[in-house]
Design a protein around this motif. Structure first.
Motif, PDB file in Angstrom:
ATOM      1  N   ASN A  61       0.799  -1.234   0.000  1.00 42.32           N
ATOM      2  CA  ASN A  61       0.000   0.000   0.000  1.00 42.32           C
ATOM      3  C   ASN A  61       0.831   1.284   0.000  1.00 42.32           C
ATOM      4  N   SER A  62       2.150   1.194   0.055  1.00 41.74           N
ATOM      5  CA  SER A  62       2.988   2.395  -0.086  1.00 41.74           C
ATOM      6  C   SER A  62       4.460   2.002  -0.177  1.00 41.74           C
ATOM      7  N   GLY A  63       5.254   2.970  -0.592  1.00 40.80           N
ATOM      8  CA  GLY A  63       6.699   2.762  -0.622  1.00 40.80           C
ATOM      9  C   GLY A  63       7.269   2.672   0.784  1.00 40.80           C
ATOM     10  N   THR A  64       6.666   3.398   1.692  1.00 40.58           N
ATOM     11  CA  THR A  64       7.113   3.341   3.090  1.00 40.58           C
ATOM     12  C   THR A  64       6.903   1.934   3.651  1.00 40.58           C
ATOM     13  N   SER A  65       5.736   1.344   3.354  1.00 40.27           N
ATOM     14  CA  SER A  65       5.484  -0.037   3.803  1.00 40.27           C
ATOM     15  C   SER A  65       6.504  -0.985   3.171  1.00 40.27           C
ATOM     16  N   PHE A  87      20.343  12.764   2.622  1.00 41.23           N
ATOM     17  CA  PHE A  87      19.735  13.559   1.554  1.00 41.23           C
ATOM     18  C   PHE A  87      18.771  12.672   0.780  1.00 41.23           C
ATOM     19  N   THR A  88      17.555  12.572   1.299  1.00 43.18           N
ATOM     20  CA  THR A  88      16.526  11.699   0.755  1.00 43.18           C
ATOM     21  C   THR A  88      15.194  12.162   1.305  1.00 43.18           C
ATOM     22  N   PHE A  89      14.106  11.589   0.775  1.00 45.05           N
ATOM     23  CA  PHE A  89      12.821  11.793   1.431  1.00 45.05           C
ATOM     24  C   PHE A  89      12.875  11.058   2.772  1.00 45.05           C
ATOM     25  N   VAL A  90      12.250  11.635   3.755  1.00 44.90           N
ATOM     26  CA  VAL A  90      12.379  11.191   5.144  1.00 44.90           C
ATOM     27  C   VAL A  90      12.039   9.703   5.357  1.00 44.90           C
ATOM     28  N   ALA A  91      11.217   9.140   4.456  1.00 45.56           N
ATOM     29  CA  ALA A  91      10.770   7.751   4.644  1.00 45.56           C
ATOM     30  C   ALA A  91      11.929   6.760   4.681  1.00 45.56           C
ATOM     31  N   SER A  92      13.005   7.034   3.939  1.00 44.17           N
ATOM     32  CA  SER A  92      14.137   6.086   3.908  1.00 44.17           C
ATOM     33  C   SER A  92      14.695   5.887   5.317  1.00 44.17           C
ATOM     34  N   PRO A 133      20.873   2.143  -0.019  1.00 43.23           N
ATOM     35  CA  PRO A 133      21.122   3.274  -0.920  1.00 43.23           C
ATOM     36  C   PRO A 133      19.814   3.767  -1.529  1.00 43.23           C
ATOM     37  N   VAL A 134      19.763   5.056  -1.823  1.00 41.11           N
ATOM     38  CA  VAL A 134      18.555   5.655  -2.405  1.00 41.11           C
ATOM     39  C   VAL A 134      18.877   6.077  -3.839  1.00 41.11           C
ATOM     40  N   HIS A 135      18.083   5.620  -4.780  1.00 38.35           N
ATOM     41  CA  HIS A 135      18.284   6.002  -6.189  1.00 38.35           C
ATOM     42  C   HIS A 135      17.587   7.350  -6.418  1.00 38.35           C
ATOM     43  N   GLU A 159      17.557  -1.613  -1.862  1.00 37.34           N
ATOM     44  CA  GLU A 159      17.515  -0.439  -2.728  1.00 37.34           C
ATOM     45  C   GLU A 159      16.251   0.366  -2.420  1.00 37.34           C
ATOM     46  N   ASP A 160      16.408   1.646  -2.163  1.00 35.09           N
ATOM     47  CA  ASP A 160      15.239   2.526  -2.132  1.00 35.09           C
ATOM     48  C   ASP A 160      15.077   3.053  -3.558  1.00 35.09           C
ATOM     49  N   ALA A 161      14.213   2.343  -4.304  1.00 38.72           N
ATOM     50  CA  ALA A 161      13.997   2.671  -5.721  1.00 38.72           C
ATOM     51  C   ALA A 161      12.680   3.416  -5.900  1.00 38.72           C
ATOM     52  N   ALA A 162      12.232   4.091  -4.837  1.00 39.61           N
ATOM     53  CA  ALA A 162      10.926   4.771  -4.855  1.00 39.61           C
ATOM     54  C   ALA A 162      10.809   5.754  -6.010  1.00 39.61           C
ATOM     55  N   GLN A 163      11.945   6.323  -6.449  1.00 41.21           N
ATOM     56  CA  GLN A 163      11.912   7.342  -7.511  1.00 41.21           C
ATOM     57  C   GLN A 163      12.523   6.823  -8.804  1.00 41.21           C
ATOM     58  N   ALA A 164      12.745   5.527  -8.923  1.00 38.83           N
ATOM     59  CA  ALA A 164      13.640   5.053  -9.991  1.00 38.83           C
ATOM     60  C   ALA A 164      13.072   3.917 -10.848  1.00 38.83           C
ATOM     61  N   PHE A 183       9.767   0.147  -4.049  1.00 39.38           N
ATOM     62  CA  PHE A 183       9.223   1.139  -4.981  1.00 39.38           C
ATOM     63  C   PHE A 183       8.018   1.833  -4.346  1.00 39.38           C
ATOM     64  N   SER A 184       7.827   3.086  -4.755  1.00 38.66           N
ATOM     65  CA  SER A 184       6.613   3.822  -4.396  1.00 38.66           C
ATOM     66  C   SER A 184       5.828   4.079  -5.666  1.00 38.66           C
ATOM     67  N   PHE A 185       4.511   4.018  -5.565  1.00 31.18           N
ATOM     68  CA  PHE A 185       3.655   4.393  -6.702  1.00 31.18           C
ATOM     69  C   PHE A 185       2.775   5.585  -6.312  1.00 31.18           C
ATOM     70  N   GLY A 188       2.505  11.105  -8.060  1.00 32.07           N
ATOM     71  CA  GLY A 188       3.447  11.895  -8.860  1.00 32.07           C
ATOM     72  C   GLY A 188       4.681  11.143  -9.321  1.00 32.07           C
ATOM     73  N   LYS A 189       4.824   9.884  -8.921  1.00 31.54           N
ATOM     74  CA  LYS A 189       6.005   9.129  -9.315  1.00 31.54           C
ATOM     75  C   LYS A 189       5.959   8.801 -10.815  1.00 31.54           C
ATOM     76  N   ASN A 190       7.105   8.409 -11.395  1.00 31.49           N
ATOM     77  CA  ASN A 190       7.133   8.085 -12.839  1.00 31.49           C
ATOM     78  C   ASN A 190       6.100   7.017 -13.172  1.00 31.49           C
ATOM     79  N   GLU A 196      -2.501   5.652  -2.923  1.00 28.70           N
ATOM     80  CA  GLU A 196      -1.212   5.188  -2.408  1.00 28.70           C
ATOM     81  C   GLU A 196      -0.869   3.831  -3.011  1.00 28.70           C
ATOM     82  N   GLY A 197       0.416   3.543  -3.127  1.00 29.29           N
ATOM     83  CA  GLY A 197       0.831   2.221  -3.603  1.00 29.29           C
ATOM     84  C   GLY A 197       2.326   2.051  -3.473  1.00 29.29           C
ATOM     85  N   GLY A 198       2.749   0.808  -3.394  1.00 28.89           N
ATOM     86  CA  GLY A 198       4.176   0.514  -3.319  1.00 28.89           C
ATOM     87  C   GLY A 198       4.407  -0.950  -3.637  1.00 28.89           C
TER      88      GLY A 198
HETATM   89  C1  LIG Z   1      13.158   8.160  -1.800  1.00 24.82           C
HETATM   90  C2  LIG Z   1      11.809   7.806  -1.274  1.00 24.82           C
HETATM   91  N1  LIG Z   1      11.703   6.784  -0.400  1.00 24.82           N
HETATM   92  C3  LIG Z   1      10.510   6.396   0.087  1.00 24.82           C
HETATM   93  C4  LIG Z   1       9.345   7.026  -0.281  1.00 24.82           C
HETATM   94  C5  LIG Z   1       8.052   6.617   0.359  1.00 24.82           C
HETATM   95  O1  LIG Z   1       7.079   6.218  -0.540  1.00 24.82           O
HETATM   96  P1  LIG Z   1       5.518   6.421  -0.204  1.00 24.82           P
HETATM   97  O2  LIG Z   1       5.222   7.871  -0.256  1.00 24.82           O
HETATM   98  O3  LIG Z   1       4.839   5.640  -1.285  1.00 24.82           O
HETATM   99  O4  LIG Z   1       5.282   5.831   1.140  1.00 24.82           O
HETATM  100  C6  LIG Z   1       9.393   8.062  -1.211  1.00 24.82           C
HETATM  101  C7  LIG Z   1       8.163   8.682  -1.715  1.00 24.82           C
HETATM  102  O5  LIG Z   1       7.715   9.711  -1.545  1.00 24.82           O
HETATM  103  C8  LIG Z   1      10.667   8.478  -1.711  1.00 24.82           C
HETATM  104  O6  LIG Z   1      10.753   9.488  -2.574  1.00 24.82           O
END
Ligand SMILES: Cc1ncc(COP(=O)(O)O)c(C=O)c1O
Length: 377
Positions: A61-65, A87-92, A133-135, A159-164, A183-185, A188-190, A196-198
């Motif tokens: 249900n999300s990239g965070t999950s 230097f990433t979105f806080v979820a990593s 690592p975060v892509h 791999e944090d491939a949420a943006q890749a 992955f995150s879906f 706004g992702k590609n 929400e999705g992941g």
């Molecule tokens: C680098 C990175 N990691 C993790 C996430 C978390 O994904 P989500 O928002 O689907 O929970 C995001 C998305 O915003 C992200 O950009």
């Protein structure tokens, strides 16, 4: 901003381009009345695994999950350390804390904006279990260097491939290089859902099996709970929508890359630094980020011309109040801190017109002409 001339993102334009296919997919789910997991999600898992060149995909249900369950499947828990970047979105970083482990941060390489492999060894302790690592922005980290350290030290690579989605490293796709990928879906992702999705991808059937159970309350069959799980299931609308959008993803990625070439051409003579595509792979440009010392000035000047820009991300995680107790202060990660002060993301989506690109660049040039600039190198 009231009079938006060029939005940062235009999900409407994308929907209009694929409306009949999306509407049919949504109708199919409504007719089936199977709203959670089910055949649409299972088919998406198969198709996305194939797209990434991975054996397994588990939709969530999300990239965070995805990050949370990847860490749990790798048996990471209290007392363990996981190396990632500030230097990433806080979820990593947050996901490591969800697993009750300790995030250990290392600086980024300022050219690729991804983990500096040269900083990893010094961060490893006897408690280190994984490297995450975060892509970032759609470009993979330097995975050979990271995998070599991980293999030598017996560490798991997540791999944090949420943006890749679709990014490549030496011919291999993001999602098929480390031990597990997330992955995150987010819309706004590609590859974005309409909610929400992941997902995770992996070649390890044990990890996939554990994550399949954990996403659905730890059940191996109904009401038999083998693990203490979660409600992290993907809903069927998202599965059906993502199947449609996956069929267009390569075309959209190439459109993004063409827009980036145009931006790079038009900005070549300007006093800003355009993104560096590292020689190791294909950048999928989830975000097109320039660097400039007068970031806030340019951000405001573009806004007053009706051009929306983004800042990804203005404050590195270690300087966020919520993560102050990680124990890092200002100056701990100079590259991350300098980058956070200088990055500005320009509008980028596959349907962005040539006219809009010229408007963005025109506005940027006018702002630069008004203020003497120093290029960041
Ligand atoms: C680098 C990175 N990691 C993790 C996430 C978390 O994904 P989500 O928002 O689907 O929970 C995001 C998305 O915003 C992200 O950009």
């Amino acid at each position: 901003m009231s009079n938006i001339k060029v939005p940062y993102l235009d999900l409407q334009a994308q929907y209009q381009g694929i409306k009949p296919e999306i509407d049919a997919a949504i109708a199919r789910v409504l007719e089936s009345c199977q709203f959670i997991l089910g055949p649409e999600v299972a088919a998406f898992e198969k198709e996305f695994a194939e797209y990434c060149g991975a054996e397994e995909c588990v939709a969530l249900n999300s990239g965070t999950s995805a990050l949370h369950l990847a860490l749990l499947a790798a048996s990471i828990g209290p007392g363990d350390e996981v190396i990632t970047v500030p230097f990433t979105f806080v979820a990593s970083v947050a996901a490591i804390l969800y697993a009750n482990a300790r995030p250990v941060l290392v600086d980024i390489d300022p050219r690729s904006f991804t983990m500096d492999p040269g900083a990893i060894e010094a961060a490893i302790t006897p408690r280190t279990k994984a490297i995450l690592p975060v892509h970032l922005y759609g470009q993979t980290a330097d995975m050979d260097a990271i995998m070599e350290i991980a293999r030598k030290r017996g560490l798991v690579v997540i791999e944090d491939a949420a943006q890749a989605h679709g990014a490549k490293y030496k011919g291999r796709s993001a999602g098929s290089i480390g031990d597990i990928a997330c992955f995150s879906f987010y819309p706004g992702k590609n590859l974005g859902a309409y909610g929400e999705g992941g997902a995770i991808t992996t070649n390890n059937p044990q990890y996939a099996g554990t994550i399949r159970m954990l996403r659905d309350w730890g059940q191996d069959h109904k009401y038999h709970h083998q693990l203490r799980g979660y409600n992290y299931r993907m809903d069927a609308f998202q599965g059906a929508i993502l199947r449609v959008k996956l069929r267009h993803l390569e075309r959209w990625t190439e459109a993004r890359r063409a827009i980036v070439r145009r931006y790079n051409e038009l900005l070549a003579e300007c006093d800003v630094q355009t993104p560096v595509e590292m020689p190791w792979g294909r950048h999928v440009y989830h975000v097109y980020t320039i660097r400039t010392e007068d970031r806030d000035g340019l951000h405001a000047a573009l806004a007053s011309d009706g051009i929306q820009t983004g800042i990804h991300y203005p404050i590195p995680v270690h300087l966020q109040p919520a993560y102050a107790d990680l124990g890092y202060g200002p100056g701990a990660f100079p590259n991350a801190e300098k980058t956070a002060a200088e990055v500005l993301s320009l509008p980028l989506y596959p349907e962005l017109s040539s006219r809009a690109i010229e408007d963005v660049v025109g506005s940027l040039k006018r702002a630069l002409d008004r203020k003497p600039q120093t290029t960041v190198r």
